[in-house]
Design an enzyme around this catalytic site. Structure first.
Site, PDB file in Angstrom:
ATOM      1  N   TYR A 223      -7.849  -1.321  -8.597  1.00  0.00           N
ATOM      2  CA  TYR A 223      -8.768  -0.636  -7.803  1.00  0.00           C
ATOM      3  C   TYR A 223      -9.414   0.479  -8.519  1.00  0.00           C
ATOM      4  O   TYR A 223     -10.541   0.958  -8.008  1.00  0.00           O
ATOM      5  CB  TYR A 223      -8.193  -0.005  -6.549  1.00  0.00           C
ATOM      6  CG  TYR A 223      -7.490  -0.965  -5.557  1.00  0.00           C
ATOM      7  CD1 TYR A 223      -7.406  -2.328  -5.777  1.00  0.00           C
ATOM      8  CD2 TYR A 223      -6.670  -0.410  -4.678  1.00  0.00           C
ATOM      9  CE1 TYR A 223      -6.799  -3.042  -5.172  1.00  0.00           C
ATOM     10  CE2 TYR A 223      -5.919  -1.399  -3.674  1.00  0.00           C
ATOM     11  CZ  TYR A 223      -5.909  -2.709  -3.993  1.00  0.00           C
ATOM     12  OH  TYR A 223      -5.336  -3.609  -3.078  1.00  0.00           O
TER      13      TYR A 223
ATOM     14  N   HIS B  91       1.344  -7.108  -8.352  1.00  0.00           N
ATOM     15  CA  HIS B  91       0.146  -7.306  -7.446  1.00  0.00           C
ATOM     16  C   HIS B  91      -0.128  -8.844  -7.089  1.00  0.00           C
ATOM     17  O   HIS B  91      -0.152  -9.106  -5.870  1.00  0.00           O
ATOM     18  CB  HIS B  91      -1.147  -6.764  -8.176  1.00  0.00           C
ATOM     19  CG  HIS B  91      -2.288  -6.468  -7.265  1.00  0.00           C
ATOM     20  ND1 HIS B  91      -3.057  -5.445  -7.535  1.00  0.00           N
ATOM     21  CD2 HIS B  91      -2.882  -7.076  -6.161  1.00  0.00           C
ATOM     22  CE1 HIS B  91      -4.132  -5.145  -6.597  1.00  0.00           C
ATOM     23  NE2 HIS B  91      -3.771  -6.466  -5.873  1.00  0.00           N
TER      24      HIS B  91
HETATM   25  P1  NAP Z   1      -9.559  -4.342   6.157  1.00  0.00           P
HETATM   26  O1  NAP Z   1      -8.810  -3.273   6.002  1.00  0.00           O
HETATM   27  O2  NAP Z   1      -9.158  -5.521   7.148  1.00  0.00           O
HETATM   28  O3  NAP Z   1     -11.168  -4.165   6.720  1.00  0.00           O
HETATM   29  C1  NAP Z   1     -11.766  -3.009   5.820  1.00  0.00           C
HETATM   30  C2  NAP Z   1     -13.235  -3.225   6.521  1.00  0.00           C
HETATM   31  O4  NAP Z   1     -13.189  -2.779   7.851  1.00  0.00           O
HETATM   32  C3  NAP Z   1     -14.217  -2.125   5.709  1.00  0.00           C
HETATM   33  O5  NAP Z   1     -15.469  -2.700   5.649  1.00  0.00           O
HETATM   34  C4  NAP Z   1     -14.219  -0.893   6.674  1.00  0.00           C
HETATM   35  O6  NAP Z   1     -15.459  -0.143   6.567  1.00  0.00           O
HETATM   36  C5  NAP Z   1     -14.194  -1.622   8.019  1.00  0.00           C
HETATM   37  N1  NAP Z   1     -13.363  -0.644   9.302  1.00  0.00           N
HETATM   38  C6  NAP Z   1     -12.191   0.068   8.985  1.00  0.00           C
HETATM   39  N2  NAP Z   1     -12.039   0.616  10.042  1.00  0.00           N
HETATM   40  C7  NAP Z   1     -12.802   0.395  11.157  1.00  0.00           C
HETATM   41  C8  NAP Z   1     -13.013   0.691  12.205  1.00  0.00           C
HETATM   42  N3  NAP Z   1     -12.332   1.621  12.945  1.00  0.00           N
HETATM   43  N4  NAP Z   1     -14.299   0.494  13.144  1.00  0.00           N
HETATM   44  C9  NAP Z   1     -15.105  -0.516  12.304  1.00  0.00           C
HETATM   45  N5  NAP Z   1     -15.015  -1.152  10.973  1.00  0.00           N
HETATM   46  C10 NAP Z   1     -13.962  -0.328  10.324  1.00  0.00           C
HETATM   47  O7  NAP Z   1      -9.893  -4.975   4.610  1.00  0.00           O
HETATM   48  P2  NAP Z   1      -9.294  -4.680   3.116  1.00  0.00           P
HETATM   49  O8  NAP Z   1     -10.111  -3.753   2.475  1.00  0.00           O
HETATM   50  O9  NAP Z   1      -9.474  -6.192   2.615  1.00  0.00           O
HETATM   51  O10 NAP Z   1      -7.961  -4.442   3.318  1.00  0.00           O
HETATM   52  C11 NAP Z   1      -7.275  -3.318   3.569  1.00  0.00           C
HETATM   53  C12 NAP Z   1      -6.638  -2.711   2.215  1.00  0.00           C
HETATM   54  O11 NAP Z   1      -5.415  -3.823   1.897  1.00  0.00           O
HETATM   55  C13 NAP Z   1      -7.446  -2.780   0.832  1.00  0.00           C
HETATM   56  O12 NAP Z   1      -7.947  -1.413   0.816  1.00  0.00           O
HETATM   57  C14 NAP Z   1      -6.137  -2.726   0.035  1.00  0.00           C
HETATM   58  O13 NAP Z   1      -5.578  -1.461  -0.059  1.00  0.00           O
HETATM   59  C15 NAP Z   1      -5.206  -3.586   0.652  1.00  0.00           C
HETATM   60  N6  NAP Z   1      -5.384  -5.114  -0.011  1.00  0.00           N
HETATM   61  C16 NAP Z   1      -4.481  -5.502  -0.951  1.00  0.00           C
HETATM   62  C17 NAP Z   1      -4.558  -6.976  -1.407  1.00  0.00           C
HETATM   63  C18 NAP Z   1      -3.301  -7.379  -2.443  1.00  0.00           C
HETATM   64  O14 NAP Z   1      -3.868  -8.357  -3.091  1.00  0.00           O
HETATM   65  N7  NAP Z   1      -2.285  -6.693  -2.348  1.00  0.00           N
HETATM   66  C19 NAP Z   1      -5.645  -7.524  -1.279  1.00  0.00           C
HETATM   67  C20 NAP Z   1      -6.509  -7.039  -0.238  1.00  0.00           C
HETATM   68  C21 NAP Z   1      -6.400  -5.821   0.163  1.00  0.00           C
HETATM   69  P3  NAP Z   1     -15.392   1.297   6.301  1.00  0.00           P
HETATM   70  O15 NAP Z   1     -14.777   1.244   4.571  1.00  0.00           O
HETATM   71  O16 NAP Z   1     -17.005   1.337   6.116  1.00  0.00           O
HETATM   72  O17 NAP Z   1     -14.748   2.185   7.006  1.00  0.00           O
END
Ligand code: NAP
Length: 273
Positions: free
Chosen positions: A47, A105
């Site tokens: 990240y 990861h």
């Molecule tokens: P997510 O959490 O499902 O969605 C994030 C999106 O939702 C962003 O665009 C965010 O916008 C928006 N959002 C958040 N809260 C909101 C709300 N209350 N109302 C409206 N929109 C909202 O997707 P993700 O980032 O893919 O997954 C979350 C975390 O999981 C990552 O950041 C990472 O730490 C982890 N991850 C791990 C892996 C892995 O391979 N291990 C892969 C993917 C993700 P804003 O930012 O504008 O608030």
């Protein structure tokens, strides 16, 4: 904040995901999150924000020992000695002597998984990783670690939201007492367009996103790590502890089509193995 207890360790049911948070925006989001009650922060070497997260934790008024900090070793750093060295680098950037959870990861067949896990155990024995685990491991690979190598894991972090099933992994997590961390728990924003989640939300005066998070954390062994930038989103995502889904509501979410995988890079494993 509410917690799940896994292997006698308390883990916050909602944590902050930080993928695509960079620089000042990242530091501000992490500090805001800690201020309003978040206690789990999820990052990764990939990240490119471990420095900012370390700064935010240092600057915040929350004690380090009250924060559950996760980082992940990138899949090209899995050779035994590389892993040890790159985790030293991560700790330096995070400005801490330990992480609460260290994850692989993604699996990578180019490296011996057993030797990689041995390096993870070295770090655990040295107290640099209080708990060790994996991410994006299909069930068969988790079983290889726990049953063939006889190495217990603390966690498998996987994509999990109302549009993707993880039933078999969850069953196994109950048998073995490990955490399933749900990543992309808002399906990267797609939950907000779903009519069923929106209408359940209306019953409780909550958003479709809050319903998705509530459905996840009502499941045994599951915590979720939504990524959010603004204080409004950060607050909304933890404002889910004052209501419950009815059995009917919970089951109707269970019955949604569960075949949408959003994170599937070219190096992803065969998910059915
Ligand atoms: P997510 O959490 O499902 O969605 C994030 C999106 O939702 C962003 O665009 C965010 O916008 C928006 N959002 C958040 N809260 C909101 C709300 N209350 N109302 C409206 N929109 C909202 O997707 P993700 O980032 O893919 O997954 C979350 C975390 O999981 C990552 O950041 C990472 O730490 C982890 N991850 C791990 C892996 C892995 O391979 N291990 C892969 C993917 C993700 P804003 O930012 O504008 O608030």
């Amino acid at each position: 904040m509410q917690f799940k207890t896994i292997q006698d360790v308390d883990v916050a049911e909602i944590g902050l995901g930080t993928y695509k948070l960079y620089g000042k925006e990242c530091k501000r989001a992490v500090m805001n999150a800690l201020d309003i009650g978040y206690r789990l922060i999820d990052t990764a070497q990939m990240y490119k924000n471990e420095t900012e997260i370390g700064d935010a934790i240092r600057t915040s008024h929350v004690d380090r020992e009250d924060i559950f900090l996760t980082t992940k070793v990138w899949h090209t750093n899995l050779e035994h000695d590389d892993l040890l060295q790159t985790v030293e680098d991560s700790l330096e950037q995070l400005k801490t002597t330990y992480v609460d959870l260290l994850l692989i990861h993604w699996p990578n067949k180019q490296y011996s998984l057993e030797k990689t896990m041995e390096a993870m155990m070295v770090l655990r024995d040295q107290g640099k990783a209080l708990n060790i685990g994996v991410s994006n491991f299909p069930l068969g690979m988790v079983k290889k670690v726990t049953e063939e190598f006889r190495i217990p894991i603390f966690c498998n972090q996987v994509e999990y939201h109302p549009f993707l099933a993880q039933f078999d992994l969850l069953d196994y997590s109950y048998d073995q007492d490990f955490l399933v961390t749900a990543y992309s728990p808002l399906a990267q924003g797609k939950v907000f367009e779903n009519e069923l989640l929106k209408s359940i939300g209306e019953n409780h005066n909550k958003t479709a996103g809050q319903i998705s998070l509530r459905w996840l954390i009502e499941q045994e062994n599951v915590v979720a790590i939504p990524k959010a930038t603004s204080e409004t989103h950060l607050q909304e995502n933890i404002d889910i502890f004052d209501f419950e889904l009815s059995d009917e509501e919970f089951n109707s979410i269970d019955e949604l089509d569960k075949t949408t995988r959003l994170v599937n890079p070219s190096f992803a494993p065969d998910w059915e193995q």
